[in-house]
Design a protein around this motif. Sequence first.
Motif, short mmCIF file in Angstrom:
data_model
loop_
_atom_site.label_atom_id
_atom_site.label_comp_id
_atom_site.label_asym_id
_atom_site.label_seq_id
_atom_site.Cartn_x
_atom_site.Cartn_y
_atom_site.Cartn_z
N PHE A 198 0.82 -1.21 0.00
CA PHE A 198 0.00 0.00 0.00
C PHE A 198 0.86 1.26 0.00
O PHE A 198 0.33 2.37 0.05
CB PHE A 198 -0.94 0.01 1.21
N GLY A 199 2.17 1.10 -0.03
CA GLY A 199 3.05 2.26 -0.07
C GLY A 199 3.12 3.03 1.23
O GLY A 199 3.38 4.24 1.23
N LEU A 200 2.88 2.34 2.36
CA LEU A 200 2.90 2.99 3.66
C LEU A 200 4.24 2.79 4.35
O LEU A 200 4.88 1.75 4.22
CB LEU A 200 1.77 2.44 4.54
N ASP A 201 4.64 3.79 5.13
CA ASP A 201 5.85 3.69 5.93
C ASP A 201 5.58 2.78 7.12
O ASP A 201 4.53 2.87 7.75
CB ASP A 201 6.24 5.10 6.41
N TYR A 202 6.53 1.91 7.43
CA TYR A 202 6.29 0.95 8.50
C TYR A 202 7.57 0.68 9.28
O TYR A 202 8.68 0.82 8.78
CB TYR A 202 5.74 -0.36 7.97
N VAL A 203 7.37 0.30 10.54
CA VAL A 203 8.46 -0.17 11.40
C VAL A 203 8.01 -1.48 12.02
O VAL A 203 6.92 -1.57 12.60
CB VAL A 203 8.79 0.85 12.51
N GLY A 204 8.83 -2.50 11.88
CA GLY A 204 8.52 -3.80 12.48
C GLY A 204 9.61 -4.19 13.45
O GLY A 204 10.81 -4.01 13.18
N CYS A 205 9.22 -4.70 14.61
CA CYS A 205 10.17 -5.11 15.64
C CYS A 205 10.01 -6.61 15.90
O CYS A 205 8.89 -7.12 15.96
CB CYS A 205 9.91 -4.37 16.95
N GLU A 206 11.12 -7.31 16.05
CA GLU A 206 11.09 -8.75 16.34
C GLU A 206 12.33 -9.12 17.14
O GLU A 206 13.46 -8.88 16.70
CB GLU A 206 11.03 -9.56 15.05
N LEU A 207 12.13 -9.69 18.33
CA LEU A 207 13.24 -10.02 19.21
C LEU A 207 13.95 -11.30 18.80
O LEU A 207 15.17 -11.41 18.93
CB LEU A 207 12.75 -10.16 20.65
N ASP A 208 13.21 -12.29 18.32
CA ASP A 208 13.82 -13.57 18.02
C ASP A 208 14.69 -13.46 16.76
O ASP A 208 14.19 -13.08 15.69
CB ASP A 208 12.72 -14.62 17.80
N PRO A 209 15.97 -13.79 16.85
CA PRO A 209 16.86 -13.60 15.70
C PRO A 209 16.51 -14.49 14.51
O PRO A 209 16.72 -14.09 13.36
CB PRO A 209 18.25 -13.94 16.26
N ASP A 210 15.98 -15.69 14.76
CA ASP A 210 15.62 -16.58 13.66
C ASP A 210 14.41 -16.04 12.91
O ASP A 210 14.40 -16.00 11.67
CB ASP A 210 15.32 -17.98 14.19
N TYR A 211 13.39 -15.62 13.65
CA TYR A 211 12.22 -15.05 13.00
C TYR A 211 12.59 -13.75 12.28
O TYR A 211 12.10 -13.47 11.18
CB TYR A 211 11.13 -14.75 14.04
N TYR A 212 13.45 -12.94 12.93
CA TYR A 212 13.85 -11.67 12.32
C TYR A 212 14.53 -11.89 10.97
O TYR A 212 14.19 -11.24 9.98
CB TYR A 212 14.78 -10.91 13.27
N LYS A 213 15.48 -12.82 10.95
CA LYS A 213 16.21 -13.10 9.72
C LYS A 213 15.26 -13.61 8.63
O LYS A 213 15.30 -13.15 7.49
CB LYS A 213 17.30 -14.13 9.99
N ALA A 214 14.39 -14.56 9.00
CA ALA A 214 13.47 -15.13 8.02
C ALA A 214 12.47 -14.08 7.54
O ALA A 214 12.11 -14.05 6.35
CB ALA A 214 12.74 -16.32 8.63
N ALA A 215 12.02 -13.20 8.46
CA ALA A 215 11.07 -12.16 8.08
C ALA A 215 11.71 -11.17 7.11
O ALA A 215 11.09 -10.75 6.12
CB ALA A 215 10.56 -11.44 9.33
N CYS A 216 12.95 -10.77 7.38
CA CYS A 216 13.64 -9.84 6.48
C CYS A 216 13.79 -10.45 5.09
O CYS A 216 13.57 -9.77 4.08
CB CYS A 216 15.00 -9.48 7.05
N GLU A 217 14.14 -11.72 5.05
CA GLU A 217 14.29 -12.40 3.77
C GLU A 217 12.96 -12.46 3.04
O GLU A 217 12.90 -12.28 1.81
CB GLU A 217 14.85 -13.80 3.99
N ARG A 218 11.89 -12.70 3.79
CA ARG A 218 10.56 -12.77 3.17
C ARG A 218 10.17 -11.42 2.58
O ARG A 218 9.63 -11.35 1.47
CB ARG A 218 9.53 -13.23 4.20
N VAL A 219 10.41 -10.34 3.33
CA VAL A 219 10.07 -9.00 2.85
C VAL A 219 10.86 -8.65 1.59
O VAL A 219 10.31 -8.15 0.60
CB VAL A 219 10.31 -7.95 3.95
N GLU A 220 12.16 -8.92 1.62
CA GLU A 220 12.99 -8.59 0.46
C GLU A 220 12.60 -9.41 -0.76
O GLU A 220 12.61 -8.91 -1.88
CB GLU A 220 14.46 -8.80 0.81
#
Length: 208
Positions: free
Chosen positions: A171-193
Amino acid sequence: MRTLPDKAFDIAIVDPPYGAACDLYNGSSRFSGNGWNNKIWGEKVQNWNVNQMPGPDYFVELSRVAKHRIIWGGNYFPLPPSSAWLVWDKMQREFSLADGELAWTSFNSATRIFSFSRAQAMQSHGKNKFHPTAKPVELYKWIIKNYCKPGWRIIDTHAGSASSLIAAYEFGLDYVGCELDPDYYKAACERVEKHKAQMRLFAPGFDQ
């Protein structure tokens, strides 16, 4: 959140740990083919309810930094009354899991229902689902379409699989996402990219 100024975001769309849902997954062989391992499914899941459900301070800060709030699992938390509950109807009855999930909102409107079956949700995630309580991107797109305005800034304090961030990106919106778990964070970043790359491929010139 204590480092942020008041009303730094137009809306918080969050899905913090709640209830006993994750206990159903612990040690289950149903998901053995999805690549989820003991590191993700071990102690974190067993201690989810006791140690990870947010306390009162979390909701105070969330209210301070976000003008509007949508909180999944709101029926598990001591929140003020709301007329504008959201219901994710999973379109399957007499099943061992709940028929749906509830989100508390700070809006002054009517309760609304989003119907999206478990089968559709599984198809949406595909074979690469890596988070036990991941919600489909389609759910967050419905939320943004109906509750957000162009130019809004979104925060998700428990980004998990990043479905909310993918929807915000579309939707072209600015967003900030926070995630403490390093495994979820890494996988989430890869999914977004990966999703961004697909959007650029199928919609040339799309780059928010």
